[in-house]
Design a protein around this motif. Structure first.
Motif, PDB file in Angstrom:
ATOM      1  N   GLU A 193      -3.667  13.684   2.142  1.00 44.15           N
ATOM      2  CA  GLU A 193      -3.305  14.647   1.419  1.00 44.15           C
ATOM      3  C   GLU A 193      -2.957  14.287  -0.066  1.00 44.15           C
ATOM      4  N   LEU A 194      -2.839  15.206  -1.129  1.00 48.01           N
ATOM      5  CA  LEU A 194      -2.458  14.834  -2.497  1.00 48.01           C
ATOM      6  C   LEU A 194      -0.789  14.631  -2.561  1.00 48.01           C
ATOM      7  N   VAL A 195      -0.289  13.470  -2.968  1.00 46.29           N
ATOM      8  CA  VAL A 195       0.980  13.235  -3.226  1.00 46.29           C
ATOM      9  C   VAL A 195       0.987  12.813  -4.512  1.00 46.29           C
ATOM     10  N   ASN A 196       1.528  13.656  -5.647  1.00 48.42           N
ATOM     11  CA  ASN A 196       1.623  13.568  -6.890  1.00 48.42           C
ATOM     12  C   ASN A 196       0.512  13.488  -7.669  1.00 48.42           C
ATOM     13  N   GLY A 197      -0.656  14.038  -7.188  1.00 56.17           N
ATOM     14  CA  GLY A 197      -1.995  14.317  -7.502  1.00 56.17           C
ATOM     15  C   GLY A 197      -2.935  13.204  -7.183  1.00 56.17           C
ATOM     16  N   MET A 198      -2.197  12.200  -6.290  1.00 56.89           N
ATOM     17  CA  MET A 198      -3.248  11.426  -5.917  1.00 56.89           C
ATOM     18  C   MET A 198      -3.356  11.421  -4.211  1.00 56.89           C
ATOM     19  N   GLU A 199      -4.667  11.174  -4.062  1.00 57.71           N
ATOM     20  CA  GLU A 199      -5.175  11.266  -2.600  1.00 57.71           C
ATOM     21  C   GLU A 199      -4.558  10.134  -1.845  1.00 57.71           C
ATOM     22  N   CYS A 200      -3.741  10.505  -0.840  1.00 57.22           N
ATOM     23  CA  CYS A 200      -3.161   9.413  -0.033  1.00 57.22           C
ATOM     24  C   CYS A 200      -3.186   9.597   1.654  1.00 57.22           C
ATOM     25  N   ILE A 201      -2.987   8.863   2.243  1.00 54.71           N
ATOM     26  CA  ILE A 201      -3.027   8.888   3.748  1.00 54.71           C
ATOM     27  C   ILE A 201      -1.485   9.181   3.875  1.00 54.71           C
ATOM     28  N   ALA A 203       3.498   7.636   3.021  1.00 50.92           N
ATOM     29  CA  ALA A 203       2.035   7.830   2.289  1.00 50.92           C
ATOM     30  C   ALA A 203       1.738   6.578   1.730  1.00 50.92           C
ATOM     31  N   THR A 204       0.369   6.368   2.074  1.00 52.99           N
ATOM     32  CA  THR A 204      -0.338   5.067   1.605  1.00 52.99           C
ATOM     33  C   THR A 204      -1.353   5.142   0.749  1.00 52.99           C
ATOM     34  N   ASP A 205      -1.921   4.235  -0.141  1.00 48.90           N
ATOM     35  CA  ASP A 205      -2.843   4.159  -0.895  1.00 48.90           C
ATOM     36  C   ASP A 205      -4.206   3.572  -0.264  1.00 48.90           C
ATOM     37  N   VAL A 246       0.793  -1.191  -0.019  1.00 49.06           N
ATOM     38  CA  VAL A 246       0.107   0.089   0.187  1.00 49.06           C
ATOM     39  C   VAL A 246       0.991   1.302   0.056  1.00 49.06           C
ATOM     40  N   ALA A 247       2.179   1.161   0.315  1.00 47.27           N
ATOM     41  CA  ALA A 247       3.084   2.267   0.329  1.00 47.27           C
ATOM     42  C   ALA A 247       2.988   2.965  -1.134  1.00 47.27           C
ATOM     43  N   VAL A 248       3.092   4.297  -0.966  1.00 42.42           N
ATOM     44  CA  VAL A 248       3.219   5.281  -2.214  1.00 42.42           C
ATOM     45  C   VAL A 248       4.602   6.039  -2.080  1.00 42.42           C
ATOM     46  N   GLN A 249       4.940   6.573  -1.195  1.00 40.39           N
ATOM     47  CA  GLN A 249       5.956   7.259  -1.154  1.00 40.39           C
ATOM     48  C   GLN A 249       6.619   7.592   0.530  1.00 40.39           C
ATOM     49  N   GLY A 250       7.883   7.699   0.589  1.00 43.01           N
ATOM     50  CA  GLY A 250       8.377   8.035   2.096  1.00 43.01           C
ATOM     51  C   GLY A 250       9.416   8.970   2.415  1.00 43.01           C
TER      52      GLY A 250
END
Length: 463
Positions: free
Chosen positions: A341-349, A132-134, A109-113
């Motif tokens: 929050e938005l991370v690279n245009g994607m809503e993440c936690i 940030a997770t999806d 589920v990870a997107v960025q750290g």
């Protein structure tokens, strides 16, 4: 519940022989214990027949979800390569903390750290870790002390007001602050937060209402504190009515007390049952944001964060009343929390485990140690850090190492050298236990701008 209800009773009702039985029993023993067996079974039968009617029910919502979505609980596999990340102040961070982040980056589920310069090893995510997770929230990615926060209040009193008033100010801190598990005020204060829907609509949270009421306006143990000191306003602060100069201020650090701790443990347990993970990341089990438990945790987490703010507001109000002054400037921020929050245009936690939100123009306070200044900062919105900064200086030595490395005599000397009075505190919170805050701040100049400082003079901690 008279004769104990068990799985066989549910099978007789027609429940499938799968995880829905475990869910049903868990909900019944958690929320309906003590009620008549036939009444509970009659309700359970209704849920079985028409689960769609119970999807948002306080007790049966999770069971209804399980019946409607027959999802097999299975071990999640980690990604071979972690998602993108950034580390700030890499040479100041221990390898174990880095390893914890690298493991978290491999969650499916990870997107960025990101890792802040005050980072050190924690439980689940490292302290100073941002993830940030999806569509997933990780209770231990938030932490046990949900919504732990910094709050700085400034009075329209010159810093020179403290001269010759050490005993009076010590007395104010002693009489109007309470710490630790058993620290409560004799005269309790009411607050609008106790009327929140979460205390009525979430059965587990409802059971914590009395504890939350008793602990309002108190602080935890460990590294939590209330300090009186000198605020130096160096640059213009948005919304500030005070001119540049030196003022009396109070800085507090604490969280959501027993309320947040209980919520964290409860939902982490539920997450680990629903989301099995390899041993090295088992504390990073998540809850889906669209699921019953994920939605319930999100509401409970936000309640705990608001409760932490209420505690700080109460502490500062008590001190302001004792001083006979009004607060003219307050700067505060959470850590140990999660935001959409938005991370690279994607809503993440976005989970910030011991990290300060630092969106563009966002104000915050980053403390040093009891003998080092804290910094009033404004975020620069750096996307590589997931718009985050450090939440303090960060530990250099663990609590265990402090007890073998430092003595009370060492602490007294350091306090005297820095003209600081300490009430309470232990060797495990020695000022020498922390990294050099000036080094940490120098490593995050691209994350925040410095607008002022807070220098502690009288420090109150748990005895």
């Amino acid at each position: 519940m008279g004769k104990k209800l068990n799985g066989r009773d549910l099978i007789k009702l027609g429940f499938p022989k799968d995880n829905s039985i475990n869910i049903a029993l868990g909900q019944i023993y958690r929320y309906r214990k003590g009620e008549k067996k036939e009444v509970v079974l009659a309700e359970a039968k209704e849920v079985l027949v028409t689960p769609e009617k119970f999807t948002n029910h306080r007790t049966w919502g999770k069971l209804a979800e399980g019946l409607l979505n027959q999802v097999e609980v299975k071990m999640h596999q980690l990604l071979n390569c972690g998602v993108p990340f950034s580390v700030f102040g890499e040479n100041e961070i221990d390898e174990q903390a880095k390893r914890q982040l690298y493991d978290a980056l491999k969650l499916p589920v990870a997107v960025q750290g990101a890792l802040m310069p005050d980072a050190h090893c924690g439980y689940g995510l490292p302290i100073g870790g941002v993830l940030a997770t999806d569509d997933a929230v990780i209770p231990y990615g938030v932490g046990v002390d949900i919504g732990c926060r910094m709050s700085l209040s400034v009075f329209n009193l010159s810093a020179s007001y403290m001269n010759g008033k050490n005993d009076m100010l010590k007395k104010i801190l002693l009489e109007h602050t309470k710490f630790g598990k058993n620290g409560v005020h004799k005269i309790k204060a009411d607050h609008a937060i106790f009327s929140r829907d979460e205390f009525r609509e979430i059965p587990f949270v409802k059971s914590l209402l009395d504890k939350a009421y008793k602990q309002l306006g108190t602080s935890g143990g460990g590294n939590h504190f209330v300090e009186l000191g000198i605020v130096d306003i160096l640059e213009d602060i948005p919304g500030n009515k005070l001119e540049k100069g030196s003022y009396l201020g109070v800085l507090s650090h604490s969280g959501s007390r027993g309320l947040g701790s209980s919520i964290a443990k409860h939902y982490t347990y539920l997450a680990t049952k629903q989301c099995p993970l390899p041993k090295n990341v088992q504390h990073l089990a998540w809850l889906g944001m669209s699921g019953h438990d994920g939605q319930e945790y999100w509401r409970a987490m936000n309640l705990a964060g608001d409760y932490a703010k209420a505690c700080h507001d109460n502490i500062h109000a008590r001190i302001a009343k004792a001083l006979g002054e009004q607060v003219v400037l307050n700067i505060e921020n959470h850590h140990n929390f999660a935001w959409k929050e938005l991370v690279n245009g994607m809503e993440c936690i976005v989970h910030r485990k011991g990290a300060t939100p630092a969106g563009e123009g966002q104000l915050g306070i980053i403390p040093g140690s009891m003998t080092a200044p804290g910094y009033i900062v404004m975020g620069k919105g750096n996307l590589d850090s997931l718009q985050s900064a450090s939440h303090g200086a960060g530990r250099l030595f663990s609590r265990t190492k402090c007890k073998t490395r430092f003595t009370h005599s060492d602490i007294r000397k350091t306090l005297k050298d820095n003209d600081v009075t300490l009430i309470g505190g232990g060797v495990d919170e020695a000022p020498m236990a922390y990294k050099d805050i000036n080094t940490v701040m120098g490593l995050q100049e691209e994350l925040v701008s410095v607008l002022g400082t807070f220098t502690p003079k009288i420090v109150r901690m748990e005895k």
